[in-house]
Enzyme design. Structure first.
Site, PDB file in Angstrom:
ATOM      1  N   ASP A  92       3.222  -5.773   2.071  1.00  0.00           N
ATOM      2  CA  ASP A  92       3.465  -6.865   3.005  1.00  0.00           C
ATOM      3  C   ASP A  92       2.391  -6.789   4.083  1.00  0.00           C
ATOM      4  O   ASP A  92       2.017  -5.708   4.526  1.00  0.00           O
ATOM      5  CB  ASP A  92       4.865  -6.693   3.604  1.00  0.00           C
ATOM      6  CG  ASP A  92       5.240  -7.828   4.537  1.00  0.00           C
ATOM      7  OD1 ASP A  92       4.398  -8.689   4.780  1.00  0.00           O
ATOM      8  OD2 ASP A  92       6.383  -7.816   5.008  1.00  0.00           O
ATOM      9  N   ASP A 271      12.394  -8.156  -2.542  1.00  0.00           N
ATOM     10  CA  ASP A 271      12.432  -6.865  -1.851  1.00  0.00           C
ATOM     11  C   ASP A 271      13.408  -6.983  -0.706  1.00  0.00           C
ATOM     12  O   ASP A 271      13.637  -8.072  -0.183  1.00  0.00           O
ATOM     13  CB  ASP A 271      11.043  -6.475  -1.306  1.00  0.00           C
ATOM     14  CG  ASP A 271      10.752  -7.172   0.011  1.00  0.00           C
ATOM     15  OD1 ASP A 271      10.910  -6.540   1.079  1.00  0.00           O
ATOM     16  OD2 ASP A 271      10.382  -8.370   0.004  1.00  0.00           O
TER      17      ASP A 271
END
Length: 376
Positions: A92, A271
């Site tokens: 990320d 996620d």
């Protein structure tokens, strides 16, 4: 990176595919355990690979940049060699983390100035710098730098934020295309759809992201305070526009029910910190509902944690023993619960895949949602 769409459900938008990266193949739909600072809390790489059956894990640019820092990661040969997880990884960009520091960051056209939550030191992230950081971390899939507005953002703020995200995306692609991976394997860049809960903004953002022809696409800015039904509405809208031949990643979502609802709407990758965070606090997700392992009702229950569970911990330990560990504040309690929950999440998405392939996902899914939302 290569993605093959293998099966589609005839009565919904659920899909099963195969994503190939330099570090291995990923069968979708898939859940990615979150390893924010280079580790999935309390879980060893061997357990992730051999027991939990994690096919890909996630790291975070913001946290890894602050510690251990880029010099350590580069000298180690990248995050794969540093943490010994041999499978694929995704990072990320850190956008969500940076923007969550509301009181200690400043957003400009150039980037974001922020102070470390660790020591208060000042840093500056630009789209270009975030690409360079993720090159150094070495994940197989890296994310564009975006702004993630809260789910309650006004229309005007959400529009300005989305337009800034798009301009930053152009800069991310320029920097990505002008640099090379550092460790001898290719990386893929995923852009992120924003637009809060406003249909016209989501539509505009999805069209802009789709126009980039990226290897995969992400949906961000959901599960940040908006009602679940609004989240599902935005997923449906966006997936009508995002290309069907590329993987779709819903960021930071969510509960087992959220995941099944999103799979039904055409999402491939997920996620969330929920399985490990909730596990550390005593909540277990099972095929028959959720259990609070701190409750007195388990004190004399010597039956397995979950008789047909997905992990070795489920039959090795009893409910009474796990309750005892939580009340004694033993670290083993958090480890057992984290392993159990992650194995359950990976089991759940694999079950969804098998039912998509078998052609009965649409009948299996509502029954499974009813089971897993029960409180035991």
């Amino acid at each position: 990176m290569d993605f093959q769409l293998q099966y589609t459900d005839s009565k919904s938008n659920a899909r099963a595919g195969l994503l190939t990266t330099a570090h291995g193949q990923i069968q979708t739909p898939i859940f990615m355990p979150v390893g924010t600072v280079g580790s999935v809390k309390g879980v060893q790489a061997t357990d992730l690979l051999d027991d939990i059956k994690a096919q890909i894990i996630l790291g975070n640019t913001y946290h890894l940049y602050l510690r251990p820092g880029l010099e350590v990661l580069e000298r180690a040969g990248g995050l794969h060699k540093f943490n010994s997880f041999t499978g694929p990884m995704l990072t990320d960009s850190g956008g969500f983390q940076v923007f969550s520091l509301a009181g200690i960051r400043k957003i400009t056209e150039e980037g974001v100035e922020f102070r470390s939550h660790i020591d208060g030191s000042k840093h500056f992230f630009t789209p270009e710098k975030v690409m360079d950081i993720q090159r150094t971390i070495g994940a197989d899939i890296i994310m564009a730098f975006d702004e993630c507005p809260p789910g309650t953002a006004t229309y005007d703020y959400a529009k300005q934020s989305m337009e800034l995200t798009h301009r930053w995306l152009d800069r991310c692609f320029t920097q990505f295309n002008e640099t090379q991976p550092k460790y001898g394997y290719e990386q893929a860049l995923f852009p992120i759809v924003q637009g809060c809960v406003y249909p016209d903004l989501r539509r505009a953002s999805a069209e802009y992201i789709a126009s980039k022809g990226a290897d995969g696409n992400a949906i961000g800015g959901l599960a940040v305070g908006e009602p679940a039904e609004k989240m599902y509405e935005m997923i449906e809208l966006v997936n009508e526009i995002l290309p069907t031949d590329k993987p779709r990643y819903l960021m930071g979502v969510g509960t087992p029910e959220n995941i099944l609802e999103a799979i039904e709407r055409g999402v491939d990758m997920f996620d969330c910190v929920m399985p490990t965070r909730n596990g550390r606090n005593g909540m277990l997700f099972t095929k028959d509902g959720t259990m609070n392992m701190k409750n007195k009702k388990w004190e004399f229950d010597f039956s397995p944690i979950e008789a047909d569970g997905a992990s070795f911990v489920d039959t090795l330990y009893s409910k009474a023993y796990l309750r005892h560990l939580f009340h004694a504040k033993e670290l083993l309690a958090m480890q057992i619960a984290s392993i159990h929950n992650l194995a359950f999440y990976l089991w759940l998405v694999d079950e969804a895949r098998q039912h998509i392939i078998a052609g009965d996902f649409s009948t299996w899914k509502p029954m499974m949602v009813k089971r897993i939302t029960t409180r035991l």
